[in-house]
Design a protein around this motif. Structure first.
Motif, PDB file in Angstrom:
ATOM      1  N   PHE A 131       0.837  -1.205   0.000  1.00  5.12           N
ATOM      2  CA  PHE A 131       0.000   0.000   0.000  1.00  5.12           C
ATOM      3  C   PHE A 131       0.874   1.257   0.000  1.00  5.12           C
ATOM      4  N   ILE A 132       1.948   1.228   0.802  1.00  2.16           N
ATOM      5  CA  ILE A 132       2.859   2.381   0.883  1.00  2.16           C
ATOM      6  C   ILE A 132       3.735   2.466  -0.365  1.00  2.16           C
ATOM      7  N   GLU A 133       4.353   1.338  -0.729  1.00  4.37           N
ATOM      8  CA  GLU A 133       5.346   1.339  -1.817  1.00  4.37           C
ATOM      9  C   GLU A 133       4.737   1.796  -3.139  1.00  4.37           C
ATOM     10  N   HIS A 134       3.479   1.444  -3.380  1.00  5.43           N
ATOM     11  CA  HIS A 134       2.853   1.788  -4.659  1.00  5.43           C
ATOM     12  C   HIS A 134       2.015   3.063  -4.576  1.00  5.43           C
ATOM     13  N   GLY A 135       2.144   3.777  -3.463  1.00  7.43           N
ATOM     14  CA  GLY A 135       1.486   5.081  -3.340  1.00  7.43           C
ATOM     15  C   GLY A 135      -0.028   5.022  -3.396  1.00  7.43           C
ATOM     16  N   ALA A 136      -0.619   3.897  -2.966  1.00 15.30           N
ATOM     17  CA  ALA A 136      -2.073   3.734  -3.061  1.00 15.30           C
ATOM     18  C   ALA A 136      -2.823   4.741  -2.195  1.00 15.30           C
ATOM     19  N   PHE A 137      -2.115   5.311  -1.205  1.00 18.03           N
ATOM     20  CA  PHE A 137      -2.776   6.259  -0.282  1.00 18.03           C
ATOM     21  C   PHE A 137      -3.207   7.543  -0.995  1.00 18.03           C
ATOM     22  N   VAL A 138      -2.613   7.859  -2.149  1.00 19.78           N
ATOM     23  CA  VAL A 138      -3.003   9.103  -2.846  1.00 19.78           C
ATOM     24  C   VAL A 138      -4.368   8.962  -3.513  1.00 19.78           C
ATOM     25  N   GLU A 139      -4.859   7.727  -3.624  1.00 28.04           N
ATOM     26  CA  GLU A 139      -6.144   7.493  -4.307  1.00 28.04           C
ATOM     27  C   GLU A 139      -7.330   7.515  -3.354  1.00 28.04           C
ATOM     28  N   GLY A 140      -7.098   7.918  -2.096  1.00 24.22           N
ATOM     29  CA  GLY A 140      -8.190   7.941  -1.124  1.00 24.22           C
ATOM     30  C   GLY A 140      -8.358   6.588  -0.450  1.00 24.22           C
TER      31      GLY A 140
ATOM     32  N   VAL B 119       0.574   2.126   9.340  1.00 26.03           N
ATOM     33  CA  VAL B 119       1.092   2.643   8.063  1.00 26.03           C
ATOM     34  C   VAL B 119       2.247   3.599   8.331  1.00 26.03           C
ATOM     35  N   GLU B 120       2.083   4.439   9.326  1.00 28.06           N
ATOM     36  CA  GLU B 120       3.134   5.386   9.697  1.00 28.06           C
ATOM     37  C   GLU B 120       4.369   4.644  10.242  1.00 28.06           C
ATOM     38  N   THR B 121       4.136   3.619  11.045  1.00 30.92           N
ATOM     39  CA  THR B 121       5.237   2.819  11.606  1.00 30.92           C
ATOM     40  C   THR B 121       6.093   2.205  10.497  1.00 30.92           C
ATOM     41  N   LEU B 122       5.450   1.856   9.377  1.00 33.94           N
ATOM     42  CA  LEU B 122       6.169   1.216   8.266  1.00 33.94           C
ATOM     43  C   LEU B 122       6.611   2.204   7.194  1.00 33.94           C
ATOM     44  N   GLY B 123       6.600   3.503   7.545  1.00 31.53           N
ATOM     45  CA  GLY B 123       7.193   4.497   6.649  1.00 31.53           C
ATOM     46  C   GLY B 123       6.232   5.213   5.727  1.00 31.53           C
ATOM     47  N   GLY B 124       4.942   5.046   5.924  1.00 30.22           N
ATOM     48  CA  GLY B 124       3.955   5.742   5.096  1.00 30.22           C
ATOM     49  C   GLY B 124       3.413   6.962   5.807  1.00 30.22           C
ATOM     50  N   PRO B 125       2.539   7.713   5.137  1.00 29.06           N
ATOM     51  CA  PRO B 125       1.915   8.871   5.788  1.00 29.06           C
ATOM     52  C   PRO B 125       0.901   8.396   6.828  1.00 29.06           C
ATOM     53  N   PRO B 126       0.606   9.227   7.835  1.00 29.79           N
ATOM     54  CA  PRO B 126      -0.403   8.824   8.831  1.00 29.79           C
ATOM     55  C   PRO B 126      -1.695   8.415   8.127  1.00 29.79           C
ATOM     56  N   THR B 127      -2.095   7.164   8.312  1.00 28.87           N
ATOM     57  CA  THR B 127      -3.269   6.617   7.613  1.00 28.87           C
ATOM     58  C   THR B 127      -3.978   5.642   8.531  1.00 28.87           C
ATOM     59  N   PRO B 128      -5.238   5.899   8.885  1.00 28.67           N
ATOM     60  CA  PRO B 128      -5.950   4.937   9.727  1.00 28.67           C
ATOM     61  C   PRO B 128      -6.203   3.631   8.965  1.00 28.67           C
ATOM     62  N   GLY B 129      -6.359   2.543   9.703  1.00 31.64           N
ATOM     63  CA  GLY B 129      -6.632   1.259   9.065  1.00 31.64           C
ATOM     64  C   GLY B 129      -7.280   0.293  10.028  1.00 31.64           C
ATOM     65  N   ILE B 130      -7.970  -0.683   9.470  1.00 31.49           N
ATOM     66  CA  ILE B 130      -8.558  -1.754  10.280  1.00 31.49           C
ATOM     67  C   ILE B 130      -8.591  -3.016   9.428  1.00 31.49           C
ATOM     68  N   GLY B 131      -8.306  -4.160  10.050  1.00 36.46           N
ATOM     69  CA  GLY B 131      -8.270  -5.395   9.273  1.00 36.46           C
ATOM     70  C   GLY B 131      -8.498  -6.616  10.136  1.00 36.46           C
ATOM     71  N   PHE B 132      -8.638  -7.767   9.460  1.00 36.65           N
ATOM     72  CA  PHE B 132      -8.782  -9.045  10.164  1.00 36.65           C
ATOM     73  C   PHE B 132      -8.120 -10.133   9.339  1.00 36.65           C
ATOM     74  N   ALA B 133      -7.903 -11.263   9.975  1.00 33.12           N
ATOM     75  CA  ALA B 133      -7.462 -12.472   9.274  1.00 33.12           C
ATOM     76  C   ALA B 133      -8.182 -13.670   9.869  1.00 33.12           C
ATOM     77  N   LEU B 134      -8.448 -14.668   9.020  1.00 33.73           N
ATOM     78  CA  LEU B 134      -9.028 -15.925   9.495  1.00 33.73           C
ATOM     79  C   LEU B 134      -8.198 -17.076   8.949  1.00 33.73           C
ATOM     80  N   GLY B 135      -8.151 -18.166   9.693  1.00 32.04           N
ATOM     81  CA  GLY B 135      -7.354 -19.322   9.301  1.00 32.04           C
ATOM     82  C   GLY B 135      -8.190 -20.329   8.528  1.00 32.04           C
ATOM     83  N   GLU B 136      -7.724 -20.675   7.333  1.00 32.82           N
ATOM     84  CA  GLU B 136      -8.498 -21.594   6.491  1.00 32.82           C
ATOM     85  C   GLU B 136      -8.487 -23.026   7.039  1.00 32.82           C
ATOM     86  N   GLU B 137      -7.351 -23.465   7.601  1.00 29.40           N
ATOM     87  CA  GLU B 137      -7.303 -24.829   8.128  1.00 29.40           C
ATOM     88  C   GLU B 137      -8.354 -25.038   9.220  1.00 29.40           C
ATOM     89  N   ARG B 138      -8.412 -24.095  10.146  1.00 27.55           N
ATOM     90  CA  ARG B 138      -9.369 -24.236  11.255  1.00 27.55           C
ATOM     91  C   ARG B 138     -10.803 -24.140  10.747  1.00 27.55           C
TER      92      ARG B 138
END
Length: 426
Positions: free
Chosen positions: A102-111, A300-319
């Motif tokens: 997301f940071i490397e490809h500048g996706a944050f400029v697209e909203g 995002v900021e911790t990994l070198g991008g501009p301050p950007t809020p975010g929220i996410g999840f992950a689920l395990g397919e095996e379980r």
């Protein structure tokens, strides 16, 4: 030294898979296809688009993005030096690589962006049932929106996903505060844990200094009396965090998503803020998490991008696959509509030609290129689960007429070979 086939020093020596790695065989893959296709369908309804990132990243990405003090980075990550002497790692989770892209490809400029991923992750954990060193996750990440209704919408997405798969899962919800209210709470929690450390297990004692919030996660029975009485962050939230949490709950109420507030549901890393949630199921015995997520407004900021809020999840397919099997959901396997049984060489060639024509029309069919006794071919037809069988020999080819045998009812009906596709379609 070159060794001919069968004469080499390794001839006949069986090589097994690597410890902790798991094969998913064709009979089970149908269930995986369903988990993944339902995910794609549901995620698209909510505007999430798929991203594919490499399985290999710089090890530093996870040290910073997952946390140097975590077991994942300290003990479980597969790290190696490549030929350029760079320290690389197999990804132990999906969020850090997605944020890096997301940071490397500048996706944050697209909203605001909504992305999802699915694929293998790697951790050198102790293998056990449903937990492997290569495991698979499906995850969503939403960037650029701090407002609480996004949190509610993403949680509702997961609830929709589980409902479509016929999985009953309980939603647990909490807020872990932010940089305003969490530091003072952490100081109080640490003081409380230190004063009670005699009653805590070795892991908890180790975490008091490194990551006190994670102590609240402990499942060891002897620790529970101390943890039950520990100070609660939910009672120390600052006004903006309290308002945010109330609005997440209001959003879930409006969407008809049931939840239980769980004050001990935490996220141990600094960049996690406010909403934390997980879905648990008791289908495999004790309550266990099938998906976990949270808000990470500072990642995002911790990994070198501009301050950007975010929220996410992950689920395990095996379980999740094990749960689907346990609750008796049949894996939707595609079986051939027609099996061609060849009576002679002329029939075998016609079977090849007719099968190709049916497949071009989108109809799945099978034949046995070995030919042989018709009884054995009929057995093969039943083994692959074909609905109908058609016997082809020189006579059928010459007349253009054959018999369509229903392998469920055993009834046979005459059919013109030119009408076969229309008869078995659908």
């Amino acid at each position: 030294m070159h060794h001919g086939r069968g004469s080499g020093i390794y001839a006949g020596v069986k090589i097994n898979g690597v410890k902790g790695m798991n094969d998913v065989l064709p009979a089970d893959v149908a269930r995986w296809h369903e988990m993944e296709s339902v995910a794609r369908d549901v995620f698209a309804l909510y505007g999430y688009r798929e991203v594919r990132t490499p399985a290999v990243e710089h090890a530093a990405l996870f040290a910073r993005g997952v946390g140097e003090a975590t077991d994942i980075v300290n003990k479980e990550m597969y790290v190696f030096e490549d030929k350029g002497e760079e320290l690389l790692a197999l990804r132990p989770e999906g969020t850090a690589g997605t944020v890096r892209a997301f940071i490397e490809h500048g996706a944050f400029v697209e909203g605001p962006q909504k992305w999802f991923y699915m694929g293998p992750m790697f951790r050198r954990e102790r293998p056990q049932k449903g937990r492997y060193r290569q495991f698979h996750q499906i995850g969503c990440e939403a960037f650029g929106v701090a407002e609480p209704y996004l949190d509610a919408e993403q949680i509702a997405l997961l609830a929709d996903y589980f409902a479509r798969l016929g999985v009953t899962a309980e939603l647990k919800l909490n807020s872990v505060g932010d940089a305003q209210c969490r530091p003072a709470y952490l100081a109080d929690l640490k003081a409380y844990l230190v004063s009670n450390q005699g009653a805590l297990c070795a892991d908890c004692k180790d975490r008091i200094e490194r990551n006190p919030l994670r102590v609240l996660d402990c499942k060891v029975e002897s620790c529970q009396p101390v943890l039950e009485k520990a100070p609660r962050l939910l009672e120390r939230l600052c006004e903006p965090c309290r308002t945010h949490f109330d609005q997440v709950k209001a959003g879930l109420d409006a969407l008809g998503v049931a939840y239980r507030v769980e004050p001990r549901l935490v996220r141990g890393l600094d960049y996690y803020v406010r909403t934390a949630y997980e879905f648990t199921s008791d289908a495999l015995g004790s309550q266990s998490a099938v998906a976990g997520g949270g808000r990470y407004d500072r990642l995002v900021e911790t990994l070198g991008g501009p301050p950007t809020p975010g929220i996410g999840f992950a689920l395990g397919e095996e379980r999740l696959s094990m749960i689907l099997e346990k609750v008796g959901r049949a894996a939707p396997e595609r079986r051939p509509a027609v099996f061609f049984v060849s009576a002679d060489a002329t029939g075998a060639l016609e079977a090849l030609r007719l099968a190709a024509a049916l497949r071009r029309a989108g109809i799945a069919c099978e034949l046995d290129p070995r030919g042989g006794k018709m009884k054995a071919q009929f057995k093969q037809a039943e083994r692959v689960g074909a609905r109908w069988a058609v016997v082809l020999g020189g006579n059928e080819v010459a007349t253009g007429q054959a018999k369509l045998k229903d392998l469920q009812t055993r009834e046979e009906t005459p059919i013109a070979l030119s009408d076969l596709a229309a008869r078995v379609a659908g």
